[in-house]
Design an enzyme around this catalytic site. Structure first.
Site, PDB file in Angstrom:
ATOM      1  N   GLU A 105       2.014   8.725  -9.424  1.00  0.00           N
ATOM      2  CA  GLU A 105       0.573   8.527  -9.608  1.00  0.00           C
ATOM      3  C   GLU A 105      -0.257   9.497  -8.775  1.00  0.00           C
ATOM      4  O   GLU A 105       0.164   9.914  -7.691  1.00  0.00           O
ATOM      5  CB  GLU A 105       0.175   7.094  -9.231  1.00  0.00           C
ATOM      6  N   HIS A 115      12.418  -0.298  -0.352  1.00  0.00           N
ATOM      7  CA  HIS A 115      12.176  -1.739  -0.508  1.00  0.00           C
ATOM      8  C   HIS A 115      13.347  -2.476  -1.167  1.00  0.00           C
ATOM      9  O   HIS A 115      13.241  -3.650  -1.488  1.00  0.00           O
ATOM     10  CB  HIS A 115      10.835  -2.046  -1.216  1.00  0.00           C
ATOM     11  N   ASN A 116      14.491  -1.790  -1.366  1.00  0.00           N
ATOM     12  CA  ASN A 116      15.750  -2.438  -1.786  1.00  0.00           C
ATOM     13  C   ASN A 116      16.848  -1.874  -0.902  1.00  0.00           C
ATOM     14  O   ASN A 116      17.406  -0.818  -1.223  1.00  0.00           O
ATOM     15  CB  ASN A 116      16.111  -2.069  -3.241  1.00  0.00           C
ATOM     16  N   SER A 140      -3.498  -0.226  -5.332  1.00  0.00           N
ATOM     17  CA  SER A 140      -2.335  -0.173  -4.444  1.00  0.00           C
ATOM     18  C   SER A 140      -2.839  -0.058  -3.011  1.00  0.00           C
ATOM     19  O   SER A 140      -4.009   0.260  -2.783  1.00  0.00           O
ATOM     20  CB  SER A 140      -1.450   1.023  -4.788  1.00  0.00           C
ATOM     21  N   HIS A 146       6.765  -5.859  -1.698  1.00  0.00           N
ATOM     22  CA  HIS A 146       6.951  -4.466  -2.161  1.00  0.00           C
ATOM     23  C   HIS A 146       6.070  -4.147  -3.355  1.00  0.00           C
ATOM     24  O   HIS A 146       6.142  -3.058  -3.916  1.00  0.00           O
ATOM     25  CB  HIS A 146       8.412  -4.200  -2.492  1.00  0.00           C
TER      26      HIS A 146
END
Length: 408
Positions: free
Chosen positions: A175, A281-282, A320, A337
Site C-alpha cells: 500500500e 505477527h506469525n 491502519s 495484528h
C-alpha cells in the site's frame, strides 16, 4: 498499569484465558478453540487473546501462546514469519500524481504477486530471472537452509530462492498510505512464502506422526507438539528461525523494489526510511516473562514491548496504525495484528458483490474485481473498536489511510 480492559475466562483442567476483546465479537468456535489450547499441559501462566481474534487452523488467530518445554507447530502455522513493514517518506500527498493508476501499475510490475494456477509454465508470483539484489540476499540465507535440507531433504525442492522478494496471495498486500499530516508512507504485508509453507506443513505432519499413539487424547490433532529435548523440537526451532529470517528479508527486498518503482513515477527526489518498522505477527521466539524464560508463539499478534514500534493494518478500505508498545506484561507484551475477519472468505464471496467492493474502496486505487471480494472491508471487524479494546497494550503514533493498494 490497570488491567481492567481484559476479560478473564477460567478453564477447568486448564490455564486461564485473558481476552482483550471488550466491544468486539468473539465467535463461539474461536472461544472453543482457545479453551482447547488452554488445556495443554505446558501452557505457561495463561493465554492472552487479542481483539482481532478469530478461528484458525489448530490454534486461534489473534492469540499469544506461552509454553514451557514444548512447542506446537500448527500454532505458529504455515505462513511462518508473516508480518508487516512500513517506511515513511519525505513526500506529502501533493507530491503524488493526480492519477494514481500509474503508480499502482509500476509497483505491480516491480514486485511479483499472486499465483498462476498452472502446472506448466512460469508462476507469475515468482521471479523468472532472480534480480541481483534478491540473489545476494538468498546467498546470505542459503548456508543455513542447506543445514536444514540435509536433515529434511523434502524441503530442497520448494519455492525458496525464486520467492525471495515476492508478495504472495490472499491478504498479502502493498500500500501507499497518507498519515494524519498527509505524509506518504509505503507499507506491505507478507511472510516466508512457499518455503515457509513447506516447513510449516512438514513439521505439523512430523508432530502428528510423533504423537500418533497419543493423538486421540488431544483436544484437536492440530495441537500435536514437540517436547523440548527431542530431535524434532531442535530441528523445528532451527527451521522456524530460518523461515522468520527469510520473511523479514523478503519484506525488506520488496520495500526496496516498491521505493525504486515509485521513483520512476514520482519525479520529485525523496528519502524513504525516515521512520521504518519491520515486525512479524506469525512466529515463535524465546522471551522472558514473569521472571522465567518461555517460548512465546504469536499467531496473528505483534510484539508490543515497552517503546517497541509495531504495525496494525486495517482492511483494504479502512485505516491502519503505527503503534508503540506499552509493555503490558499480562498480555505478554503483545497487541493485535490487524482488524481480524468476521467471516470466512467463502462467505464473503457469497454475501458481497463487485458493486459492494467498488463502493467500499471508492477512495483507493486498487483492483475491484470478483477475485478480491473475499478481502472486502465488511468481511473484517471494525478497526476502531479493535484499537479501543487494546488501548492498554499500545499507543497510536500514526494513523494511515491507503490511497493505493496492490493485492496478492
Amino acid at each position: 498499569m490497570s488491567t481492567k480492559t481484559f476479560q478473564l475466562l477460567e478453564i477447568a483442567n486448564g490455564k486461564p484465558i485473558k481476552l482483550w476483546t471488550q466491544g468486539v465479537p468473539v465467535e463461539d468456535d474461536a472461544r472453543q478453540q482457545l479453551m482447547n489450547t488452554a488445556k495443554m499441559p505446558f501452557i505457561f501462566k495463561h493465554l492472552a487473546v487479542m481483539p482481532d481474534v478469530h478461528l484458525g487452523k489448530g490454534s486461534t488467530i489473534g492469540s499469544v501462546i506461552p509454553t514451557k518445554g514444548a512447542i506446537i507447530p500448527a500454532a505458529v502455522g504455515v505462513d511462518i514469519g508473516c508480518g508487516m513493514i512500513a517506511a515513511r517518506t519525505s513526500l506529502v500527498a501533493a507530491d503524488l500524481p493526480d492519477n494514481l493508476h500509474g503508480l499502482r501499475t509500476a509497483i505491480e510490475k516491480a514486485v511479483p504477486h499472486g499465483r498462476s494456477n498452472t502446472r506448466a509454465g512460469r508462476d507469475k508470483g515468482a521471479w523468472e530471472n532472480v534480480p541481483e539484489h534478491a540473489d545476494d540476499a538468498w546467498r546470505a540465507l542459503a548456508g543455513r537452509f542447506k543445514v536444514i535440507t540435509d536433515k529434511h531433504p523434502k524441503l530442497t525442492k520448494t519455492n525458496n530462492r525464486k520467492h525471495l522478494g515476492t508478495l504472495g496471495t490472499g491478504n498479502h498486500f502493498i500500500e501507499v498510505c497518507l498519515d494524519e499530516a498527509d505524509r506518504v508512507w509505503f507499507m506491505l504485508h507478507s511472510g516466508s512464502r512457499g518455503v515457509g509453507n513447506a516447513i510449516g506443513n512438514l513439521f505439523i505432519e512430523l508432530a502428528q506422526a510423533d504423537m500418533r499413539q497419543h493423538i486421540a487424547n488431544l483436544p484437536d490433532r492440530d495441537l500435536a507438539y514437540f517436547e523440548e529435548g527431542s530431535q524434532h523440537f531442535d530441528d523445528y526451532v532451527e527451521a522456524v528461525g530460518w523461515a522468520q529470517d527469510f520473511a523479514r528479508q523478503n519484506r525488506e527486498l520488496m520495500m526496496h523494489s516498491v521505493i525504486a518503482a515509485a521513483r520512476q513515477i514520482i519525479r520529485k527526489p525523496f528519502e524513504a526510511s525516515l521512520e521504518a518498522v519491520n515486525c512479524h505477527h506469525n512466529y515463535v521466539q524465546k522471551e522472558r516473562h514473569f521472571g522465567e524464560e518461555v517460548l512465546v508463539t504469536r499467531k496473528g499478534a505483534v510484539s508490543a514491548q515497552k517503546g517497541q514500534l509495531g504495525i496494525i493494518p486495517g482492511s483494504m478500505g479502512a485505516r491502519s496504525f503505527i503503534v508503540r508498545g506499552l509493555g503490558n506484561e499480562e498480555a505478554f507484551c503483545s497487541c493485535s495484528h490487524g482488524a481480524g475477519r468476521t467471516m470466512s472468505r467463502t462467505k464473503a464471496k457469497k454475501l458481497f458483490s463487485v458493486e459492494d467492493q467498488i463502493r467500499a474502496t471508492a477512495h483507493v486505487e486498487c483492483r475491484k474485481d470478483a477475485d478480491v471480494i473475499d478481502e472486502i472491508p465488511m468481511a473484517y471487524k471494525d478497526i476502531d473498536a479493535v484499537m479501543d479494546a487494546q488501548r492498554e497494550l499500545v499507543e497510536v503514533l500514526h494513523t494511515l489511510r491507503q490511497v493505493v493498494c496492490v493485492k496478492g
